[in-house]
Design a protein around this motif. Structure first.
Motif, PDB file in Angstrom:
ATOM      1  N   ARG A 175       0.825  -0.930   0.116  1.00 20.02           N
ATOM      2  CA  ARG A 175      -0.192  -0.067   0.081  1.00 20.02           C
ATOM      3  C   ARG A 175       0.955   1.183  -0.084  1.00 20.02           C
ATOM      4  N   GLN A 176       2.029   1.212   0.697  1.00 14.46           N
ATOM      5  CA  GLN A 176       2.931   2.214   0.749  1.00 14.46           C
ATOM      6  C   GLN A 176       3.845   2.352  -0.638  1.00 14.46           C
ATOM      7  N   LEU A 177       4.236   1.234  -1.003  1.00 13.96           N
ATOM      8  CA  LEU A 177       5.415   1.238  -2.074  1.00 13.96           C
ATOM      9  C   LEU A 177       4.736   1.681  -3.258  1.00 13.96           C
ATOM     10  N   ALA A 178       3.535   1.029  -3.812  1.00 13.16           N
ATOM     11  CA  ALA A 178       2.978   1.213  -5.053  1.00 13.16           C
ATOM     12  C   ALA A 178       2.771   2.492  -5.479  1.00 13.16           C
ATOM     13  N   PRO A 179       2.180   3.328  -4.754  1.00 12.03           N
ATOM     14  CA  PRO A 179       2.093   4.727  -5.180  1.00 12.03           C
ATOM     15  C   PRO A 179       3.530   5.489  -5.275  1.00 12.03           C
ATOM     16  N   ARG A 180       4.467   4.983  -4.551  1.00 12.99           N
ATOM     17  CA  ARG A 180       5.767   5.699  -4.681  1.00 12.99           C
ATOM     18  C   ARG A 180       6.484   5.003  -5.770  1.00 12.99           C
ATOM     19  N   THR A 181       6.289   4.066  -6.479  1.00 14.55           N
ATOM     20  CA  THR A 181       6.879   3.661  -7.622  1.00 14.55           C
ATOM     21  C   THR A 181       5.716   3.587  -8.856  1.00 14.55           C
ATOM     22  N   ALA A 182       5.106   4.057  -8.924  1.00 16.08           N
ATOM     23  CA  ALA A 182       3.833   3.965 -10.050  1.00 16.08           C
ATOM     24  C   ALA A 182       4.553   4.596 -11.205  1.00 16.08           C
ATOM     25  N   HIS A 183       5.174   5.592 -11.172  1.00 15.27           N
ATOM     26  CA  HIS A 183       5.770   5.961 -12.203  1.00 15.27           C
ATOM     27  C   HIS A 183       7.367   5.575 -12.615  1.00 15.27           C
ATOM     28  N   ALA A 184       7.802   4.579 -11.983  1.00 10.62           N
ATOM     29  CA  ALA A 184       9.086   3.978 -11.979  1.00 10.62           C
ATOM     30  C   ALA A 184       9.013   3.289 -13.493  1.00 10.62           C
ATOM     31  N   ARG A 185      10.427   2.916 -13.982  1.00 11.11           N
ATOM     32  CA  ARG A 185      10.612   2.025 -15.265  1.00 11.11           C
ATOM     33  C   ARG A 185      10.598   0.577 -14.760  1.00 11.11           C
ATOM     34  N   SER A 186       9.822   0.265 -13.965  1.00 11.93           N
ATOM     35  CA  SER A 186       9.822  -1.323 -13.589  1.00 11.93           C
ATOM     36  C   SER A 186       8.556  -1.686 -12.951  1.00 11.93           C
ATOM     37  N   ARG A 187       8.570  -3.010 -12.572  1.00 11.74           N
ATOM     38  CA  ARG A 187       7.328  -3.562 -12.146  1.00 11.74           C
ATOM     39  C   ARG A 187       7.491  -3.954 -10.773  1.00 11.74           C
ATOM     40  N   LEU A 188       5.982  -3.763 -10.229  1.00 12.49           N
ATOM     41  CA  LEU A 188       5.923  -4.209  -8.751  1.00 12.49           C
ATOM     42  C   LEU A 188       5.156  -5.500  -8.582  1.00 12.49           C
ATOM     43  N   VAL A 189       5.751  -6.462  -8.012  1.00 12.09           N
ATOM     44  CA  VAL A 189       5.235  -7.688  -8.202  1.00 12.09           C
ATOM     45  C   VAL A 189       5.056  -8.406  -6.735  1.00 12.09           C
ATOM     46  N   VAL A 190       3.965  -9.006  -6.537  1.00  9.87           N
ATOM     47  CA  VAL A 190       3.689  -9.704  -5.067  1.00  9.87           C
ATOM     48  C   VAL A 190       3.663 -11.120  -5.388  1.00  9.87           C
ATOM     49  N   LEU A 191       4.350 -12.027  -4.693  1.00  6.60           N
ATOM     50  CA  LEU A 191       4.383 -13.629  -4.970  1.00  6.60           C
ATOM     51  C   LEU A 191       3.006 -14.082  -3.866  1.00  6.60           C
ATOM     52  N   VAL A 192       2.292 -14.829  -4.297  1.00  5.07           N
ATOM     53  CA  VAL A 192       0.998 -15.165  -3.483  1.00  5.07           C
ATOM     54  C   VAL A 192       1.044 -16.902  -3.537  1.00  5.07           C
ATOM     55  N   SER A 193       0.349 -17.375  -2.703  1.00  4.20           N
ATOM     56  CA  SER A 193      -0.032 -18.843  -2.729  1.00  4.20           C
ATOM     57  C   SER A 193      -0.865 -19.128  -3.959  1.00  4.20           C
ATOM     58  N   PRO A 194      -0.771 -20.178  -4.434  1.00  4.74           N
ATOM     59  CA  PRO A 194      -1.546 -20.507  -5.448  1.00  4.74           C
ATOM     60  C   PRO A 194      -3.020 -20.478  -5.146  1.00  4.74           C
ATOM     61  N   GLN A 195      -3.359 -21.081  -3.806  1.00  2.00           N
ATOM     62  CA  GLN A 195      -4.765 -21.365  -3.335  1.00  2.00           C
ATOM     63  C   GLN A 195      -5.326 -19.877  -3.341  1.00  2.00           C
ATOM     64  N   SER A 196      -4.759 -18.735  -3.059  1.00  6.23           N
ATOM     65  CA  SER A 196      -5.262 -17.462  -3.021  1.00  6.23           C
ATOM     66  C   SER A 196      -5.880 -16.810  -4.405  1.00  6.23           C
ATOM     67  N   ILE A 197      -5.126 -17.471  -5.426  1.00  9.88           N
ATOM     68  CA  ILE A 197      -5.757 -17.144  -6.758  1.00  9.88           C
ATOM     69  C   ILE A 197      -6.816 -18.170  -7.184  1.00  9.88           C
ATOM     70  N   SER A 198      -6.490 -19.479  -6.887  1.00 10.85           N
ATOM     71  CA  SER A 198      -7.351 -20.595  -7.677  1.00 10.85           C
ATOM     72  C   SER A 198      -8.554 -20.757  -6.768  1.00 10.85           C
ATOM     73  N   ASP A 199      -8.720 -20.500  -5.447  1.00 10.24           N
ATOM     74  CA  ASP A 199      -9.563 -20.659  -4.571  1.00 10.24           C
ATOM     75  C   ASP A 199      -9.617 -19.695  -3.201  1.00 10.24           C
ATOM     76  N   PRO A 200      -9.788 -18.306  -3.712  1.00 11.83           N
ATOM     77  CA  PRO A 200      -9.416 -17.427  -2.557  1.00 11.83           C
ATOM     78  C   PRO A 200     -10.577 -17.425  -1.423  1.00 11.83           C
ATOM     79  N   ASP A 201     -10.275 -17.170  -0.136  1.00 14.60           N
ATOM     80  CA  ASP A 201     -11.247 -16.629   0.728  1.00 14.60           C
ATOM     81  C   ASP A 201     -11.705 -15.466   0.726  1.00 14.60           C
TER      82      ASP A 201
END
Length: 311
Positions: A27-53
């Motif tokens: 939440r803090q980092l994304a707005p500060r890097t929004a105009h940077a020449r790079s990606r901001l990525v988060v690694l999450v568990s497969p379950q959180s995408i395939s069968d999220p609560d």
């Protein structure tokens, strides 16, 4: 002191985990890097995408709004080599996942980071001063964290920054920890009423980690101390009384009592934590010497945090 932090172009950044701490950082980092020449990525568990609560669904929506890319990856099942391959494209890795994958998680991640040639690494060291605690504390998690520091200091290929935060503020009031029992009206002191503990709220950790990451000149290869607050257990009891308008009974658990509880229940992780936080050494530092105090960055003290929970 003026805060010497500004929005900068940064290389690809990977955050490990989108739990309480990971979301606070993103939440803090994304707005500060929004105009940077790079990606901001988060690694999450497969379950959180395939069968999220429901909570994971909500987090996914926040991440989309922030422009953060989600990548599914199983930290528990992967090999060190597989993890290194996943990390290799990234310049900076921030580990916001604790020991959910079991003992050895942080050593595995650290070895993979070094093997991948990551340029800059913020390990999951958002806790106490493991240099002071050392090895053999009786808390296996602390021993592993000490070993992580030894690994990082033994090499020069990857820059590292350790953000020492003390205990999460909310953990003071975690029912399983047993320090503050709201229902029974009891505050327990560990070791002595004058024993101190440093705490930091996850929201403050997110803000301060982002500031440390983006500060110029760059911070590298050092431990940075932050704190929302440092209080004694006696002060904590006073704060609880004032915030709730109730008079809580005070119950002191001496060092001998804490050690006896660990001996009687050797598999009780919370008993080991209570013993550790009753020792004092390595569990606290003066807020005046912290990064946030020296740069005039406001944080939420225990009194304010608890008052917000009573609304």
């Amino acid at each position: 002191m003026e805060n010497n932090v500004h929005d900068v172009d940064v290389e690809n950044i990977l955050v490990l985990g989108a739990g309480e701490l990971g979301m606070a950082v993103l939440r803090q980092l994304a707005p500060r890097t929004a105009h940077a020449r790079s990606r901001l990525v988060v690694l999450v568990s497969p379950q959180s995408i395939s069968d999220p609560d429901p909570a994971q669904l909500q987090s996914a929506g926040v991440l989309r709004d922030l422009g953060v890319d989600m990548v599914a990856f199983d930290l528990a099942a992967c090999t060190e080599a597989e993890l290194a391959a996943q990390l290799r494209p990234f310049h900076t890795v921030i580990s916001c996942t604790g020991f959910v994958a079991g003992p050895g998680t942080q050593l595995k991640i650290t070895r993979a980071v070094l093997g991948a040639g990551v340029r800059r690494y913020f390990p999951w060291q958002f806790g106490v001063d493991y240099d002071v605690v050392g090895q053999g504390s009786g808390q296996p998690v602390f021993d592993e964290q000490y070993a992580v520091r030894a690994l990082l200091r033994a090499q020069t290929g990857t820059e590292w920054v350790i953000v020492s935060t003390g205990m999460f503020t909310s953990f003071l009031f975690e029912p399983g920890f047993g320090l503050v029992d709201m229902d029974a009206g009891i505050v327990r002191g560990l070791g002595s009423w004058s024993t101190q503990v440093t705490v930091t709220a996850p929201e403050d950790i997110g803000k301060l980690t982002t500031a440390i990451l983006l500060e110029t000149p760059r911070i590298a290869n050092q431990v940075v101390y932050v704190a929302s607050d440092t209080v004694s257990y006696g002060q904590l009891a006073d704060i609880v009384d004032a915030a709730t308008g109730r008079h809580f009974r005070r119950d002191l658990l001496t060092a001998g009592m804490l050690a006896a509880a660990c001996a009687e229940h050797p598999g009780d992780g919370m008993a080991r934590y209570r013993l550790a936080f009753g020792r004092g050494d390595g569990m606290w530092w003066d807020k005046g010497v912290t990064y946030n105090a020296q740069r005039g960055i406001p944080t939420t003290d225990v009194r304010t945090w608890l008052a917000s929970q009573q609304r």
